[in-house]
Structures are given as structure tokens and as C-alpha cells.
Design an enzyme around this catalytic site. Sequence first.
Site, PDB file in Angstrom:
ATOM      1  N   LYS A 215     -41.771  29.832  57.777  1.00  0.00           N
ATOM      2  CA  LYS A 215     -40.376  29.429  57.610  1.00  0.00           C
ATOM      3  C   LYS A 215     -40.259  28.382  56.504  1.00  0.00           C
ATOM      4  O   LYS A 215     -41.078  27.470  56.417  1.00  0.00           O
ATOM      5  CB  LYS A 215     -39.829  28.851  58.917  1.00  0.00           C
ATOM      6  CG  LYS A 215     -39.706  29.867  60.041  1.00  0.00           C
ATOM      7  CD  LYS A 215     -39.151  29.220  61.298  1.00  0.00           C
ATOM      8  CE  LYS A 215     -39.126  30.198  62.454  1.00  0.00           C
ATOM      9  NZ  LYS A 215     -38.180  31.314  62.247  1.00  0.00           N
TER      10      LYS A 215
ATOM     11  N   ARG B  13     -39.527  39.907  68.954  1.00  0.00           N
ATOM     12  CA  ARG B  13     -39.322  41.295  69.394  1.00  0.00           C
ATOM     13  C   ARG B  13     -40.641  41.982  69.752  1.00  0.00           C
ATOM     14  O   ARG B  13     -40.659  42.915  70.548  1.00  0.00           O
ATOM     15  CB  ARG B  13     -38.563  42.068  68.310  1.00  0.00           C
ATOM     16  CG  ARG B  13     -39.301  42.250  67.006  1.00  0.00           C
ATOM     17  CD  ARG B  13     -38.374  42.568  65.845  1.00  0.00           C
ATOM     18  NE  ARG B  13     -37.592  41.399  65.463  1.00  0.00           N
ATOM     19  CZ  ARG B  13     -36.675  41.414  64.498  1.00  0.00           C
ATOM     20  NH1 ARG B  13     -36.437  42.531  63.817  1.00  0.00           N
ATOM     21  NH2 ARG B  13     -36.000  40.327  64.204  1.00  0.00           N
TER      22      ARG B  13
END
Length: 476
Positions: free
Chosen positions: A257, A330
Site C-alpha cells: 500500500k 477475498r
Amino acid sequence: MKIKEVTQLENFSGTVIVPVYETNPKNIVPIEFEEIVLSSKVFFGKKNSRYVVEKGNALYLFIGIGKTIDYSNLKTLFRSVSQKEESYFSQNVALYIPDAFNEDLVEAVVSGLLLGTYNLGHFKKKEAHSFLNSAFQLEIFSSKSYASVVNKSIKIARAQLEVLALVDLPPNTVTPHYLGLWAKEKGEKHGFEVKILGREAAKIEGLGAFLAVGQGSENEPQFIIMDYVPATKSDTFKHVGLVGKGVTFDTGGLNIKTAGMLHMKCDMAGAAAVLGTMQLISDLQLPIKVTAIVPCTENSVSGKSFLPSDVITSYSGNSIEIIDTDAEGRLILADGISYMLKNYKPEYLVDIATLTGSSVGTFGYECGALFTNNESIARQLQDAGNSIGERLWQLPLWDCYKQDIESDIADVKNYSGKPVAGAISAAKFLEFFTEEHTAWAHLDIAGVAFGDDEFAKSKHATAYGVHLLTKFIENI
């Protein structure tokens, strides 16, 4: 917190909390309570206004609640009262319940008062809120009995307080192992079974997607399985399955990130919501069987981290091409969902996760994103959320979005690579692993699980999802 119901306040010593509906600053009829008369010139019940009167051995704290009030606003208002007016509260506090209140509003007030004891300064020297003193007593002053409502309100708030702490505590405290211990402790206390698969056990089970995410971390992943069975045995209990994303810290992996990493301790807020829900449903002894899976891991950067372009094999046997290591939530949810369906076969299946920035881009910080092809489930979840101020709004799962997760080399890829429809493509990825379950819903709570409000200077947890999931389960 001890509770006592009273029908009069004669000789009461302590603080009396008096909610007052708004009248009008020019009203010639004053507000009267226990022989106290307040002119509308000094107090007329304007929302969030407060007025203190001393009489005998009691302090009367009048709280303006406005002309109309809903559950969420009332709960927030009384959380603020509890936090900011603590100096008025001694061992004895009486809460007046207006005749116009219904049970939901009583629940909101009592839960709010207890939530006001939460203090974000976990590592500061501090004194506990007076409401948490073992000798503290809350007297409920009302013309009707609200004993069961007050008891339920306290249980709701206690579960939410646990979730606030889980999400707000730093990642060097809340590791996957910490969450596993928390689950075991609460399971023993409240009466649900807990099984935990560590790294080696997860390998044996074939939880490949789950393990891939955590392989770069020194902290061992924990695949937490919880099972609540109502005390009254029956073959007709409905069975709900819950899956919560438990990434205790998300660096993004090798797709590291570039912004916002400071707050990534909140990436286990979905897991915390499920953990809190398990505490609450068992504490309330709801007559519904609930199985919950919380895959807990840390997405770290090291020489062992999984790579963009890796192909991994999930628990379902399907292969997954890794396009972006920051689309990790996910992956662990996919294994959680597959494991749930194969081993427990619930009638209803709900997963909850701080999954995508896309959902924040769509809704801001006002509601969670809801995905399901079952309109009845959608209505039930939205109704449950609307009633308590934990709102959801439905987004589509149209087949045209399947192309976003199609891979040339594997059965499916974990990220579309597109700057649009990110929340939908993530939901389509999860749907791939649901085996077309007819009562599945996915809740993306990235924008509502962690944020800003009046209760602290920095971003912090909201406990979103605990009450929502419990209310949904209670009403199905």
C-alpha cells in the site's frame, strides 16, 4: 452494572437522567418533573441540549432529545451523555423512561449509556468509568417494567464493547493467535464450541488460499471455527453460517500500500463483527443454530510472501491467479466460504468484510455494500440494519461482471485490474465459491467499520455489524 426497577424517586440520592422531547422556546407551558419546573426560556428539550438542576440529595440531568428520535441517534446521544457527563454520575444513577418510549428506544438509551464507558486509551493510565464499578446501580424509573429489555440492551452493548476493543487495539496485540484465544475464552464463557486450525492443520485440510496470504508473516494464521447450538434440542432449528475476514494487519503484501496503511489494523473488523455476534447470540440464547468461520492471518512483506502472478489452489479445488496481493481478503473468505459449505451446509450464509476501497468510493461512510441474488435476504438484512442505524444498500451481481475475474491460466483471478466496479468484481469472486447457494449475502463494510466521530480525536472502530447480524439472525 446492577439494575433495579423503581416506580418513585422519593429519598433518592444520586443522579437522575431525564430525557425530554423538544417543545418550543416560546412555549408558555414549562417542563415539569418531580416538582422541578423549567421555563422554556432556559430549557425546552432541543436535541442534545442539557440542563442540570440540584434538588435535595439528587442531581437532575435533563437531556433534550428533539421532536422526533430514531434508534441510532438516541443511542449515540446517550453514549455521548455517558462519556461526556461522567462527572455527574456516582454509584447511584436513575434513568427516567418517558411513557412515549417503546422497547426499542429503551434499548437504545441503555445500550448507549454502557457504550459511553468505552475509552480508546487502552495503553494510558486511566480510571474506569463509574458505570463499570462493581457497586454501580442503575435504577430504571418507569411506569412499566422493562427488565428483559434492559438486560438485552446490556448484552448488546457488552458485545459491541468487545468488538470496539478488538478493532482498535494495535496489530502487535491483536494477532491471529490473540483472536483465537479470544474465541476460546468467550466460547467457554457463553457456551459455543471453538475449533482452531493452525498452519499445519490448515495445510492438511488444503486451505491453500488462506495459507498463501499469511505465508509472509511470522505470526501463525488461525482458521477459527465456532459452533453455537441452542440449549433446547430440536431438528427444526434454522442454521446460519457466518464468515468474517480476519486480516489482523494488511500491508498489501508485495503490492504494498502506498497510502492509508496506518489504519490497516481495522482489516479484521469483519472478523470482529462475527466474533461479537457469536458472543451476543449465545448470550441471548437465540433459538437458531449458528456456525461461524473466521480466517485470521496477517498480510506481510517478506521473502516468503506470495507473489503477483502466482497460481494457488483453494480449498474448493479451484485454482486462483494472483493479480494483486492486496486483494487478499477475498482469498481467505473464499476458503472460509468453501469450508463452511462443504462441512456445515448452512441454510443461510453471510460473509462480512472490510473488503474494498471501491465500496467507500461508492457510499462514503454512510452505509455498507450489500450483494445477494436473494431478494428476501436482501430485505431482511436491510430492514435489520435500518432499524438500528447500520444501513446497507444493494449493488448488482450481474453476469456481465464475470469477465472481470476470468483468468487465462487459472480457474479465476483475484483482481480485475480495472479502476472501476471494484466492490462488484470482488463480490463476483466470492460468488464463484458459493456453489450457487440460494441464500448467500456478502457485506462489504470497508466504509463503516472504522472512522471519525465525536468520541475520539483519531479514527477508530464503530462495532458495525454485531447488532445487524444478530438482529438479522433473530428475525429470520
